[in-house]
Design an enzyme around this catalytic site. Structure first.
Site, PDB file in Angstrom:
ATOM      1  N   ASP A  43       0.909  -1.115  -0.053  1.00 33.26           N
ATOM      2  CA  ASP A  43       0.076   0.097   0.161  1.00 33.26           C
ATOM      3  C   ASP A  43       0.835   1.328  -0.060  1.00 33.26           C
ATOM      4  OD1 ASP A  43      -2.704   1.206   0.382  1.00 33.26           O
ATOM      5  OD2 ASP A  43      -1.765   1.981   2.242  1.00 33.26           O
ATOM      6  N   GLU A  66       1.842  -0.290  -4.807  1.00 33.24           N
ATOM      7  CA  GLU A  66       0.820   0.918  -5.161  1.00 33.24           C
ATOM      8  C   GLU A  66       1.351   2.261  -5.459  1.00 33.24           C
ATOM      9  OE1 GLU A  66      -3.588   2.642  -3.868  1.00 33.24           O
ATOM     10  OE2 GLU A  66      -1.587   2.351  -2.403  1.00 33.24           O
TER      11      GLU A  66
END
Length: 580
Positions: free
Chosen positions: A295, A324
Site C-alpha cells: 500500500d 501501489e
C-alpha cells in the site's frame, strides 16, 4: 533464511537495564541495542547456516540474577519454500474486502476487548465478513477461474471506527480476531493452494493506526515522523522526481500523515526498518504466501524501500511483489519497477507496480468521443509507453479497485462498454486484477463513498435475498455477465498466448483497435469496436500478425468463423479470436 541475522524487539518495563543471555547451538547474541526508551531492548542474533529448529530460553539478567525470561522458537521451513513461485501473468487476481465478502463465522462479528463491533446497517461499519467466509466460498472462486486472492489487510485494526478496511494496523503479527486467527489464515492459504489459488497479502509499510500499542509507548522518540504529531502529507509524489524540487517539499510528502488516525512511520530508523522487513518475510514464510501488495508505496522512505525489496527478493527470488503508486504518469509509476531506466541512481528490486496509467486511459478510451487525440487512441498510447517499464508484462492491470468507483459505475452502467473494458483487462499484457462483485455488476450509483463501493457481496450473509454464489435472485444481466467472466477466465488459463505471449498492436483506425497476443504455439486476435454501429474490418492490414490463419474460433461463443477479406464487428463490442 538467506540472511543469518535476526533482530528481536523486546518490550517490558525497564528491560533495557538488563543483559540478555542464551545457550543454544548455532545461535549467538551478536550485539544488543538500546534506545532512549528503557522499556525496549533489541537483540541481534546470528544464526549459523546449519542451526536446527528448536526452542531455547532467553534470560534477562541483572548481574547474576535472572529478572525475566522468554521462550523463543526457531521454526523449520517447508521444503523448497525459498523457491516458491509468485503470482504472474498466468494468473487472474480476485481482490476481496474481507469484511464485505462473506460471513462464515457469526460468532466473531464482535469481540470483547476490541473497540468496534458489528453494525451491518452502517456503510462504514464492520459487517461481519471473515476468513471463514472466504474459505467457505473457495469453490466459487475456483469455478469462476480466479487463481489468486488479494485481500485488503487482515492484520488487527483495533480502531474506534472504520476499522473494517484494515489500513490502520494495530498489531503487525496478529490477524484481526473479527476475521479469525493466524491459524485460520494459514488454513485459508493451504486450502486455497489445494485448489490452485495463491494468497497475496496487503502490506502497509508507511503508517500504522493511532491505536497501535507503539503509540502508547514509542520504541524511540523518532519512531513516528513529525515528532509523533499530526502533520498532513502533501500527496505530491512528483516532488520525488522533480529536478527543481526543494527538500522541504520532498519531506512534506514522505513524512506527512494521511489522517490523524494514521501515524506516519519513520523508516529511516534502522530498528523500525528491520522490524518491517522481518515482519513481511515472516508472513510469507508462515502463511505460505504467493506475493505481497504494498500500500502507498512511494510514501515510505526511498532507501528503506530499496532495502525492503532487496531483502525479500533475496529470500524468495521467484516471489512477486507489487507496489501501489497511484500516478497516471507512466514515467513516475515505472520509476519503482526493477529494470526501469531511471533518472537517478536509485536501486529497485520491486518486480511489479499497479498500472494506474492504463486504468485511466481505459476509461477515457471508452467514454470520451473519438478525435485526433481521444478515444481508443488513448488506450494505444498507454501501451506505446511501455518502453519506460523494466517489465510491462509483469504490471498489474485493472479496471477498478477498492479505492475508486466500480467499473460498471464509471461506465454509466453501459453493459457493452463494461464487456469491452473487462475483455481488454483480461487479454492485454500484464496480470489482471478483478474487484469482488465485478462479475455480478456490483455498482455504486450516485456516490463515491468507499463504504458503498465496498458493499456486501450478495449471498455472503444467511439472510441475503440474493446470492452471487448460487445465482439466486440475480438479474438476467448479472447471470449473463457472470457467465462471461467464467468463460473468459477459464479459457484464459489454457491460453499460452494470453498468459505467456508477447503483444503486438496496430494504431486505431475508424473506431477500431486491434491487437494480438502470440507465442509459437498460439495466436489470439482482439478487436475493440468503439462505434455505435456494425463496422467492417478489412484484414489485409493484419496479414503479418495473422500469419496465414484462415479460420478462427470466437472464444466467448465457440463459433468458428472464416477469415476472408473482412470481418463485421458488432457495435460497441470486443471480439476475441483464437486463430487456427
Amino acid at each position: 533464511m538467506v540472511n543469518p541475522k535476526l533482530q528481536l524487539m523486546v518490550h517490558a518495563d525497564n528491560i533495557a537495564t538488563s543483559s540478555p543471555q542464551l545457550s543454544y547451538s548455532g545461535v549467538t547474541i551478536e550485539s544488543v541495542q538500546r534506545t532512549d526508551n528503557e522499556n525496549y531492548l533489541f537483540i541481534n542474533l546470528l544464526l549459523d547456516k546449519d542451526v536446527k529448529p528448536g526452542i531455547f530460553e532467553i534470560a534477562f539478567k541483572h548481574g547474576e540474577k535472572t529478572i525475566s525470561s522468554y521462550t523463543y522458537e526457531l521454526k523449520a521451513r517447508k521444503p523448497n519454500s525459498a523457491q516458491r513461485q509468485g503470482f504472474s501473468s498466468k494468473d487472474v487476481v480476485y481482490l476481496i474486502t474481507p469484511d464485505r465478502f462473506a460471513n462464515g463465522d457469526p460468532s466473531n462479528d464482535s469481540i470483547d476487548g476490541l473497540k468496534e463491533g458489528v453494525n451491518r446497517l452502517s456503510k462504514g461499519g464492520r459487517h461481519g465478513g471473515d476468513l471463514q467466509g472466504i474459505i467457505d466460498n473457495l469453490d466459487y472462486i475456483t469455478d469462476m477461474g480466479f487463481t489468486q486472492i488479494w485481500t485488503m489487510p487482515i492484520m488487527e485494526n483495533d480502531m474506534q471506527t472504520h476499522s473494517y478496511h484494515g489500513y490502520s494496523t494495530t498489531d503487525y503479527y496478529r490477524v484481526d480476531p473479527r476475521y479469525g486467527s493466524n491459524e485460520l489464515y494459514v488454513e485459508l492459504s493451504e486450502k486455497a493452494a489445494g485448489q490452485g489459488i495463491g494468497i497475496i497479502q496487503d502490506v502497509i509499510l508507511n503508517h500504522i493506526g493511532s491505536e497501535h500499542w507503539w503509540m502508547k509507548d514509542k520504541p524511540s522518540a523518532d519512531w513516528i515522523n513529525n515528532n509523533g504529531e499530526f502533520s498532513p502529507t502533501s500527496h505530491m509524489r512528483e516532488s520525488l522526481h522533480d529536478p527543481h524540487a526543494v527538500k522541504s517539499d520532498i519531506t512534506r510528502f514522505n513524512d506527512g500523515w494521511f489522517v490523524p488516525t494514521m501515524p506516519d512511520l519513520n523508516q529511516r530508523n534502522p530498528l523500525l526498518a528491520t522490524y518491517l522487513i522481518q515482519n513481511s518475510i515472516w508472513w510469507v514464510e508462515y502463511a505460505q504466501l504467493s506475493g505481497l501488495r504494498v500500500d502507498t508505496y512511494s510514501y515510505s522512505d526511498m532507501r528503506f524501500l530499496s532495502n525492503w525489496t532487496r531483502q525479500i527478493m533475496q529470500e524468495y527470488p521467484n516471489l512477486n511483489v507489487v507496489g501501489e503508486e497511484w500516478s497516471v504518469n507512466p514515467s513516475i509509476t515505472s520509476f519503482w519497477q526493477k529494470g526501469s531506466v531511471r533518472h537517478s541512481d536509485y536501486q529497485s528490486w520491486l518486480p511489479s507496480v499497479m498500472d494506474f496509467p492504463t486504468q485511466v486511459k481505459l476509461i477515457n478510451a471508452l467514454t470520451k468521443p473519438k478525435s485526433w487525440a481521444t478515444g481508443l487512441r488513448e488506450l494505444y498510447e498507454s501501451l506505446a509507453s511501455d518502453f519506460v517499464y523494466g517489465d510491462p508484462y509483469n504490471l498489474v492491470v485493472f479496471a477498478d479497485n477498492h479505492d475508486m468507483s466500480r467499473i460498471f459505475s464509471q461506465l454509466d452502467e453501459d453493459l457493452d462498454l463494461f464487456k469491452m473494458a473487462m475483455s481488454y483487462v483480461l487479454t492485454t499484457r500484464g496480470i489482471p486484477q478483478v474487484f469482488y462483485g465485478t462479475e455480478i455488476l456490483m455498482a455504486n450509483p450516485g456516490t463515491e463513498d468507499h463504504g458503498i463501493i465496498r458493499s456486501d457481496f450478495p449471498g455472503g450473509w444467511q439472510d441475503d435475498s440474493s446470492s452471487g454464489f448460487s445465482g439466486k435472485g440475480l438479474s438476467e444481466q448479472q447471470i449473463q455477465i457472470q457467465g462471461f467472466f467464467r468463460k473468459l477466465l477459464n479459457w484464459r488459463k489454457s491460453s499460452t498466448a494470453i498468459t505467456q505471449g508477447k503483444l503486438a498492436h496496430y494504431t486505431p483506425q475508424n473506431g477500431l483497435y486491434v491487437y494480438f497476443r502470440y507465442t509459437q504455439e498460439q495466436r489470439v486476435m482482439v478487436i475493440l469496436n468503439k462505434n455505435d454501429s456494425i463496422t467492417d474490418l478489412p484484414l489485409e492490414r493484419y496479414t503479418e500478425m495473422l500469419n496465414g490463419a484462415k479460420t478462427a474460433k470466437n472464444v466467448l461463443t465457440d463459433q468458428h468463423i472464416s477469415l476472408g477479406q473482412a470481418l463485421s464487428i458488432a457495435a460497441k463490442s470486443a471480439l476475441i479470436l483464437e486463430l487456427q
